[in-house]
Design a protein around this motif. Structure first.
Motif, short mmCIF file in Angstrom:
data_model
loop_
_atom_site.label_atom_id
_atom_site.label_comp_id
_atom_site.label_asym_id
_atom_site.label_seq_id
_atom_site.Cartn_x
_atom_site.Cartn_y
_atom_site.Cartn_z
N ALA A 62 -55.65 -83.94 36.47
CA ALA A 62 -57.11 -83.86 36.70
C ALA A 62 -57.27 -82.36 37.38
CB ALA A 62 -57.88 -85.02 37.45
N PHE A 63 -57.85 -81.74 36.62
CA PHE A 63 -58.10 -80.20 37.22
C PHE A 63 -59.38 -79.89 37.62
CE2 PHE A 63 -54.76 -79.66 34.01
CZ PHE A 63 -53.71 -78.79 34.43
N TYR A 64 -59.45 -80.57 38.97
CA TYR A 64 -60.95 -80.63 39.79
C TYR A 64 -60.70 -79.70 40.78
CZ TYR A 64 -58.51 -84.11 42.73
OH TYR A 64 -57.80 -84.83 43.40
N SER A 65 -59.65 -79.11 41.33
CA SER A 65 -59.58 -78.29 42.47
C SER A 65 -59.37 -76.92 41.96
CB SER A 65 -58.44 -78.68 43.40
OG SER A 65 -57.32 -78.75 42.78
N GLN A 66 -59.69 -75.81 42.98
CA GLN A 66 -59.56 -74.49 42.31
C GLN A 66 -58.75 -73.57 43.58
OE1 GLN A 66 -63.41 -72.47 42.24
NE2 GLN A 66 -63.31 -72.90 40.16
N ALA A 67 -58.19 -72.70 43.22
CA ALA A 67 -57.28 -71.78 43.89
C ALA A 67 -57.76 -70.39 43.71
CB ALA A 67 -55.68 -71.72 43.62
N MET A 68 -58.29 -69.73 44.81
CA MET A 68 -58.32 -68.21 44.63
C MET A 68 -57.15 -67.35 44.65
SD MET A 68 -61.70 -68.38 44.48
CE MET A 68 -62.10 -66.85 44.47
N THR A 69 -57.23 -66.79 43.69
CA THR A 69 -55.92 -65.82 43.30
C THR A 69 -56.68 -64.33 43.37
OG1 THR A 69 -56.12 -65.71 41.24
CG2 THR A 69 -54.92 -67.33 41.93
N ALA A 70 -55.38 -63.47 43.22
CA ALA A 70 -55.91 -61.92 43.10
C ALA A 70 -56.84 -61.62 41.99
CB ALA A 70 -54.75 -60.91 43.14
N ASN A 71 -56.91 -62.47 40.86
CA ASN A 71 -57.45 -62.36 39.58
C ASN A 71 -58.49 -63.33 39.64
OD1 ASN A 71 -55.42 -60.68 38.77
ND2 ASN A 71 -54.24 -62.18 37.84
N GLY A 72 -58.83 -63.91 40.83
CA GLY A 72 -59.95 -64.77 40.70
C GLY A 72 -59.86 -66.30 40.81
N ALA A 73 -60.70 -67.31 40.63
CA ALA A 73 -60.34 -68.49 40.79
C ALA A 73 -59.83 -69.34 39.56
CB ALA A 73 -61.55 -69.20 41.07
N VAL A 74 -58.75 -69.92 39.81
CA VAL A 74 -58.17 -70.59 38.67
C VAL A 74 -58.27 -72.32 39.02
CG1 VAL A 74 -56.48 -69.10 38.05
CG2 VAL A 74 -55.91 -70.52 39.97
N ARG A 75 -58.21 -73.20 37.80
CA ARG A 75 -58.37 -74.63 38.09
C ARG A 75 -56.85 -74.94 38.52
NH1 ARG A 75 -60.10 -77.72 33.97
NH2 ARG A 75 -59.03 -76.31 32.29
N THR A 76 -56.81 -76.00 39.23
CA THR A 76 -55.56 -76.58 39.72
C THR A 76 -55.74 -78.18 39.74
OG1 THR A 76 -56.10 -76.55 42.13
CG2 THR A 76 -54.73 -74.74 41.10
N ALA A 77 -54.74 -78.77 39.31
CA ALA A 77 -54.68 -80.23 39.56
C ALA A 77 -53.65 -80.72 40.61
CB ALA A 77 -53.98 -80.66 38.27
N PRO A 78 -53.97 -81.27 41.60
CA PRO A 78 -53.09 -81.96 42.63
C PRO A 78 -52.04 -83.02 42.21
CG PRO A 78 -55.33 -82.71 42.96
CD PRO A 78 -55.36 -81.92 41.77
N VAL A 79 -50.87 -82.58 42.62
CA VAL A 79 -49.68 -83.66 42.33
C VAL A 79 -48.96 -83.99 43.48
CG1 VAL A 79 -49.76 -82.99 39.65
CG2 VAL A 79 -48.19 -81.89 41.41
N ARG A 80 -48.30 -85.06 43.43
CA ARG A 80 -47.21 -85.52 44.44
C ARG A 80 -45.75 -85.35 43.74
NH1 ARG A 80 -48.62 -85.48 49.62
NH2 ARG A 80 -50.51 -86.10 49.97
N LEU A 81 -44.86 -84.45 44.38
CA LEU A 81 -43.39 -84.36 43.98
C LEU A 81 -42.70 -85.66 44.64
CD1 LEU A 81 -43.38 -80.44 43.85
CD2 LEU A 81 -43.70 -81.96 42.08
N ASP A 89 -37.05 -83.03 50.74
CA ASP A 89 -38.31 -83.58 51.27
C ASP A 89 -38.77 -84.55 50.01
OD1 ASP A 89 -38.71 -81.89 53.61
OD2 ASP A 89 -38.40 -80.25 51.87
N ARG A 90 -39.29 -85.33 50.55
CA ARG A 90 -40.11 -86.43 49.51
C ARG A 90 -41.40 -86.52 49.76
NH1 ARG A 90 -35.81 -88.70 47.75
NH2 ARG A 90 -33.97 -89.07 48.68
N ASN A 91 -42.12 -86.82 48.39
CA ASN A 91 -43.67 -87.05 48.59
C ASN A 91 -44.25 -85.86 48.89
OD1 ASN A 91 -45.70 -88.66 47.75
ND2 ASN A 91 -46.12 -89.55 49.66
N VAL A 92 -43.98 -84.77 48.41
CA VAL A 92 -44.41 -83.36 48.64
C VAL A 92 -45.88 -83.09 47.99
CG1 VAL A 92 -43.96 -80.89 48.88
CG2 VAL A 92 -42.25 -82.72 49.27
N GLN A 93 -46.91 -82.74 48.39
CA GLN A 93 -48.25 -82.29 47.83
C GLN A 93 -47.96 -80.97 47.33
OE1 GLN A 93 -51.65 -81.88 50.15
NE2 GLN A 93 -53.04 -81.52 48.15
N ALA A 94 -48.29 -80.85 45.99
CA ALA A 94 -48.24 -79.55 45.11
C ALA A 94 -49.53 -79.51 44.09
CB ALA A 94 -46.84 -79.38 44.44
N PHE A 95 -49.36 -78.54 43.48
CA PHE A 95 -50.62 -78.35 42.51
C PHE A 95 -50.07 -77.64 41.36
CE2 PHE A 95 -52.32 -77.76 46.65
CZ PHE A 95 -53.53 -78.47 46.49
#
Length: 193
Positions: free
Chosen positions: A125-144, A154-160
């Protein structure tokens, strides 16, 4: 070989044939010398083609790699020619290459890397955003489930997962802050836990 490649090959073969014919007609008096020179150029050409074909193997041998010192829980990453530090981590058992990015706050996976480590694209679910040098990009939070770097797991690590185009996954500060020591000196990035 598709029709485009076949056409290009035939064109180059015809061009080479015309050049050889011209060479023989123009230099029929000193044909032995010209044959020696042509043989030398053919060998040079084949040597260049072989070097290009073997470049990835040569680069892997010459290029410095990450060093893991298991007894000290220390990893050393060499500075690469492009000015970045790269690290290979095991994500859910799959080796994944990251660029170390101290300007990134989190761990960001490319879409390709996310698929390789077993993240189902339909579940994102791409409902979050990240600000980059090229502007905003959509991201989806996940757990690794598991991230492994040498002896460190490391276990249960948050990523996008990034919805945009990205060449290499990013290893940001949310992971780097897990280390007790981070040092950059003499072209090496040292991580200790």
């Amino acid at each position: 070989m598709d029709s485009w490649q076949t056409g290009r090959f035939l064109y180059l073969a015809l061009l080479a044939g015309a050049l050889l014919l011209w060479l023989f007609v123009e230099n029929r008096d000193s044909l032995g010398t010209k044959m020696k020179q042509m043989a030398a150029w053919v060998l040079i050409f084949l040597g260049v083609i072989a070097a290009i074909g073997l470049w990835s193997d040569i680069r892997q041998t010459v290029q410095p790699r990450q060093a893991i010192f298991e007894d000290q829980n220390r990893i050393e990453l060499p500075l690469q020619a492009d000015g970045h530090y790269y690290v290979t981590l095991g994500i859910n058992g799959v080796n994944t290459r990251f660029v170390v990015d101290t300007g990134a706050s989190g761990i960001v996976l490319t879409g390709d890397d996310a698929r390789r480590v077993g993240i189902n694209e339909a579940d994102l679910a791409f409902y979050s955003q990240a600000m980059t040098a090229n502007g905003a990009v959509r991201t989806a939070p996940v757990r690794l489930e598991q991230m492994t770097l040498g002896p460190i797991t490391d276990r249960n690590v948050q990523a996008f997962v990034n919805a945009g185009e990205m060449d290499t996954s990013l290893l940001g500060m949310s992971y780097l802050q897990r280390f007790s020591r981070i040092e950059i000196a003499n072209g090496r990035l040292v991580l200790e836990r």
